[in-house]
Design a protein around this motif. Structure first.
Motif, PDB file in Angstrom:
ATOM      1  N   LEU A 109       0.801  -1.224   0.004  1.00 58.27           N
ATOM      2  CA  LEU A 109       0.142   0.123   0.076  1.00 58.27           C
ATOM      3  C   LEU A 109       0.978   1.214   0.039  1.00 58.27           C
ATOM      4  O   LEU A 109       0.500   2.273  -0.728  1.00 58.27           O
ATOM      5  CB  LEU A 109      -0.788  -0.015   1.187  1.00 58.27           C
ATOM      6  N   HIS A 110       1.775   1.137   0.604  1.00 59.20           N
ATOM      7  CA  HIS A 110       2.723   2.481   1.054  1.00 59.20           C
ATOM      8  C   HIS A 110       3.997   2.559  -0.003  1.00 59.20           C
ATOM      9  O   HIS A 110       4.785   3.533   0.062  1.00 59.20           O
ATOM     10  CB  HIS A 110       3.259   2.523   2.412  1.00 59.20           C
ATOM     11  N   LEU A 111       4.059   1.395  -0.827  1.00 61.65           N
ATOM     12  CA  LEU A 111       5.571   1.747  -1.511  1.00 61.65           C
ATOM     13  C   LEU A 111       5.578   2.691  -2.389  1.00 61.65           C
ATOM     14  O   LEU A 111       6.638   3.388  -2.808  1.00 61.65           O
ATOM     15  CB  LEU A 111       5.932  -0.122  -2.094  1.00 61.65           C
ATOM     16  N   ASP A 112       4.283   2.976  -3.016  1.00 65.09           N
ATOM     17  CA  ASP A 112       4.464   3.959  -4.130  1.00 65.09           C
ATOM     18  C   ASP A 112       4.117   5.306  -3.528  1.00 65.09           C
ATOM     19  O   ASP A 112       4.231   6.415  -4.320  1.00 65.09           O
ATOM     20  CB  ASP A 112       3.463   3.524  -5.113  1.00 65.09           C
ATOM     21  N   GLY A 113       4.020   5.501  -2.236  1.00 69.54           N
ATOM     22  CA  GLY A 113       3.830   6.850  -1.679  1.00 69.54           C
ATOM     23  C   GLY A 113       5.217   7.646  -1.371  1.00 69.54           C
ATOM     24  O   GLY A 113       6.407   6.857  -1.132  1.00 69.54           O
ATOM     25  N   SER A 114       5.193   8.792  -1.406  1.00 78.19           N
ATOM     26  CA  SER A 114       6.351   9.568  -1.081  1.00 78.19           C
ATOM     27  C   SER A 114       6.697   9.676   0.211  1.00 78.19           C
ATOM     28  O   SER A 114       7.698  10.016   0.644  1.00 78.19           O
ATOM     29  CB  SER A 114       6.281  10.837  -1.912  1.00 78.19           C
ATOM     30  N   ARG A 115       5.669   9.669   1.049  1.00 78.70           N
ATOM     31  CA  ARG A 115       5.745   9.569   2.509  1.00 78.70           C
ATOM     32  C   ARG A 115       4.912   8.409   3.110  1.00 78.70           C
ATOM     33  O   ARG A 115       3.899   8.176   2.702  1.00 78.70           O
ATOM     34  CB  ARG A 115       5.134  11.022   3.115  1.00 78.70           C
ATOM     35  N   GLN A 116       5.342   7.717   4.022  1.00 85.06           N
ATOM     36  CA  GLN A 116       4.668   6.903   4.942  1.00 85.06           C
ATOM     37  C   GLN A 116       4.068   7.276   6.202  1.00 85.06           C
ATOM     38  O   GLN A 116       3.529   6.720   7.217  1.00 85.06           O
ATOM     39  CB  GLN A 116       5.834   5.723   5.218  1.00 85.06           C
ATOM     40  N   GLY A 117       3.847   8.796   6.322  1.00 76.88           N
ATOM     41  CA  GLY A 117       3.619   9.403   7.370  1.00 76.88           C
ATOM     42  C   GLY A 117       3.246  10.890   7.159  1.00 76.88           C
ATOM     43  O   GLY A 117       3.685  11.496   6.038  1.00 76.88           O
ATOM     44  N   PRO A 118       2.465  11.650   8.072  1.00 76.93           N
ATOM     45  CA  PRO A 118       2.415  13.129   7.915  1.00 76.93           C
ATOM     46  C   PRO A 118       3.700  13.745   7.835  1.00 76.93           C
ATOM     47  O   PRO A 118       4.515  13.364   8.414  1.00 76.93           O
ATOM     48  CB  PRO A 118       1.518  13.376   8.895  1.00 76.93           C
ATOM     49  N   GLY A 119       3.842  14.811   6.788  1.00 80.06           N
ATOM     50  CA  GLY A 119       4.838  15.536   6.655  1.00 80.06           C
ATOM     51  C   GLY A 119       4.989  16.137   5.396  1.00 80.06           C
ATOM     52  O   GLY A 119       4.201  15.965   4.525  1.00 80.06           O
ATOM     53  N   SER A 120       5.966  16.819   4.961  1.00 82.30           N
ATOM     54  CA  SER A 120       6.184  17.570   3.611  1.00 82.30           C
ATOM     55  C   SER A 120       7.656  18.240   3.580  1.00 82.30           C
ATOM     56  O   SER A 120       8.324  18.171   4.610  1.00 82.30           O
ATOM     57  CB  SER A 120       5.270  18.697   3.601  1.00 82.30           C
ATOM     58  N   GLU A 121       8.109  18.545   2.381  1.00 83.56           N
ATOM     59  CA  GLU A 121       9.551  19.155   2.325  1.00 83.56           C
ATOM     60  C   GLU A 121       9.462  20.430   3.092  1.00 83.56           C
ATOM     61  O   GLU A 121      10.467  20.753   3.687  1.00 83.56           O
ATOM     62  CB  GLU A 121       9.709  19.539   0.866  1.00 83.56           C
ATOM     63  N   ALA A 122       8.408  21.026   3.021  1.00 79.92           N
ATOM     64  CA  ALA A 122       8.406  22.554   3.805  1.00 79.92           C
ATOM     65  C   ALA A 122       8.583  22.110   5.551  1.00 79.92           C
ATOM     66  O   ALA A 122       9.280  22.941   6.086  1.00 79.92           O
ATOM     67  CB  ALA A 122       7.061  23.099   3.535  1.00 79.92           C
ATOM     68  N   VAL A 123       7.859  20.963   6.026  1.00 79.88           N
ATOM     69  CA  VAL A 123       8.036  20.605   7.189  1.00 79.88           C
ATOM     70  C   VAL A 123       9.606  20.139   7.685  1.00 79.88           C
ATOM     71  O   VAL A 123       9.958  20.498   8.879  1.00 79.88           O
ATOM     72  CB  VAL A 123       7.072  19.384   7.653  1.00 79.88           C
ATOM     73  N   THR A 124      10.099  19.423   6.692  1.00 82.06           N
ATOM     74  CA  THR A 124      11.637  19.250   7.060  1.00 82.06           C
ATOM     75  C   THR A 124      12.383  20.327   7.066  1.00 82.06           C
ATOM     76  O   THR A 124      13.237  20.473   7.840  1.00 82.06           O
ATOM     77  CB  THR A 124      11.945  18.022   5.962  1.00 82.06           C
ATOM     78  N   ARG A 125      12.102  21.157   6.220  1.00 80.68           N
ATOM     79  CA  ARG A 125      12.997  22.515   5.925  1.00 80.68           C
ATOM     80  C   ARG A 125      12.701  23.415   7.221  1.00 80.68           C
ATOM     81  O   ARG A 125      13.900  24.092   7.747  1.00 80.68           O
ATOM     82  CB  ARG A 125      12.813  23.157   4.733  1.00 80.68           C
ATOM     83  N   GLN A 126      11.426  23.504   7.783  1.00 81.01           N
ATOM     84  CA  GLN A 126      11.226  24.344   8.828  1.00 81.01           C
ATOM     85  C   GLN A 126      12.157  23.629   9.980  1.00 81.01           C
ATOM     86  O   GLN A 126      12.474  24.474  11.003  1.00 81.01           O
ATOM     87  CB  GLN A 126       9.768  24.371   9.247  1.00 81.01           C
ATOM     88  N   ALA A 127      12.117  22.462  10.135  1.00 79.94           N
ATOM     89  CA  ALA A 127      12.919  21.591  11.093  1.00 79.94           C
ATOM     90  C   ALA A 127      14.459  21.958  11.448  1.00 79.94           C
ATOM     91  O   ALA A 127      15.179  22.187  11.996  1.00 79.94           O
ATOM     92  CB  ALA A 127      12.527  20.106  11.322  1.00 79.94           C
TER      93      ALA A 127
END
Length: 250
Positions: free
Chosen positions: A10-28
Motif C-alpha cells: 500500500l505504501h511503497l508508491d507513496g512519497s511519504r509513509q506518514g504526515p509531513g512535507s518538504e516544507a516541514v523538513t525545512r522548517q525543522a
C-alpha cells in the motif's frame, strides 16, 4: 500475504509513509541550526522511501545514513537518490531502529519523521542519544495532543494505537529528563496530513484492493486507514504531529 506485506504494498508508491512535507523538513532544519555546520553526518531513522533524507542531503550537503528495516523502501530511496544526483550523499542501511549498529558519538544529527513511535518516544530518545556527538541534534516528529482535554472517541482510538501519545509539554519533559535541551517545536500543518499523506494514500486504495482481489485482509487495512483519516478530519484541532528539535547536553 501477511499484513506487513500488504502494508508495504500500500505504501511503497507513496512519497511519504506518514504526515509531513518538504516544507516541514525545512522548517525543522531551520530551527535546528544545522545549516551553519559543514560536513554533517546525519542518521535518518525509519526513513521509509526517503522523502526526508533527500531534503537533508540536498539542503545541507550532508552525508545521510538512511535506515529502515524494509528493503523495498530502501530500493526506492536509492533510485530516487540517483535520479536527484544525491547518490554519493545518501547511504541506505537495512536495520531495525532498536538494534542500530552505529559507534557512539557518530552523528551530528539524528532525524526521524513519523517513525519514533515504532520504538516509543522515550525509548528512542534514550537509545539514540549515545550515537549523537556532544551537542548533536535530535529531530523527531511525534503524535501529540494539542489540548488538555479531547473527545472520548479520539482519546480511545489513540490510547489503543499508541499509548505514549501525550501533550508537547510532557514530551519536552521526557527530553529534558533524558539529557537533551529543547531547541524548537512546532505543530505540523493540516496540509502535511491531508495533501501530502492521506489524500495520496486514498488515491491508491482502489489499485491496492484490485491487486489483492478485495481480500478480507486488504479491505481491513483500507478500513483502518479510512477510520484514522475520518478521525483526523473531524478532530484535527485536538491532535497532530509535533516536531521536536533538541540538543544533546553533557
Amino acid at each position: 500475504m501477511d499484513d506487513l506485506q500488504l502494508l508495504i504494498d500500500l505504501h511503497l508508491d507513496g512519497s511519504r509513509q506518514g504526515p509531513g512535507s518538504e516544507a516541514v523538513t525545512r522548517q525543522a532544519i531551520s530551527l535546528s541550526g544545522l545549516e551553519a555546520s559543514p560536513d554533517l553526518r546525519i542518521a535518518d531513522i525509519g526513513c521509509g522511501t526517503g522523502a526526508s533524507a533527500l531534503v537533508l542531503a540536498h539542503d545541507l550537503s550532508a552525508h545521510v545514513t538512511a535506515v529502515d528495516f524494509l528493503p523495498d523502501f530502501l530500493e526506492r530511496l536509492n533510485a530516487a537518490a540517483r535520479i536527484a544526483g544525491l547518490g554519493d550523499r545518501i547511504e541506505t542501511l537495512d536495520a531495525s531502529m532498536d538494534a542500530l549498529p552505529f559507534e557512539a558519538e557518530t552523528f551530528d544529527a539524528i532525524w526521524a519523521e513519523g517513525a519514533i513511535y515504532n520504538i516509543g518516544f522515550a525509548a528512542g530518545a534514550e537509545a539514540w542519544r549515545r550515537f549523537l556527538k556532544p551537542g548533536g541534534i535530535l529531530a523527531v516528529s511525534e503524535l501529540t495532543w494539542l489540548t488538555h482535554e479531547r473527545p472520548a472517541e479520539l482519546q480511545a482510538h489513540w490510547d489503543a494505537q499508541y499509548p505514549e501519545v501525550d501533550t508537547a509539554s510532557a514530551k519536552m519533559a521526557v527530553l529534558e529528563r533524558l539529557g537533551y535541551a529543547p531547541v524548537g517545536y512546532f505543530v505540523l500543518p493540516e496540509s502535511a496530513w491531508l495533501d501530502h499523506y492521506y489524500r495520496p494514500m486514498q488515491q491508491r486504495f482502489a489499485g491496492f484492493l484490485e491487486r489483492h482481489a478485495n481480500s478480507e485482509a486488504a479491505m481491513a487495512i483500507v478500513a483502518a486507514e479510512e477510520t484514522e483519516i475520518s478521525l483526523y478530519e473531524r478532530y484535527r484541532d485536538f491532535v497532530s504531529y509535533g516536531f521536536y528539535i533538541a540538543r544533546r547536553v553533557d
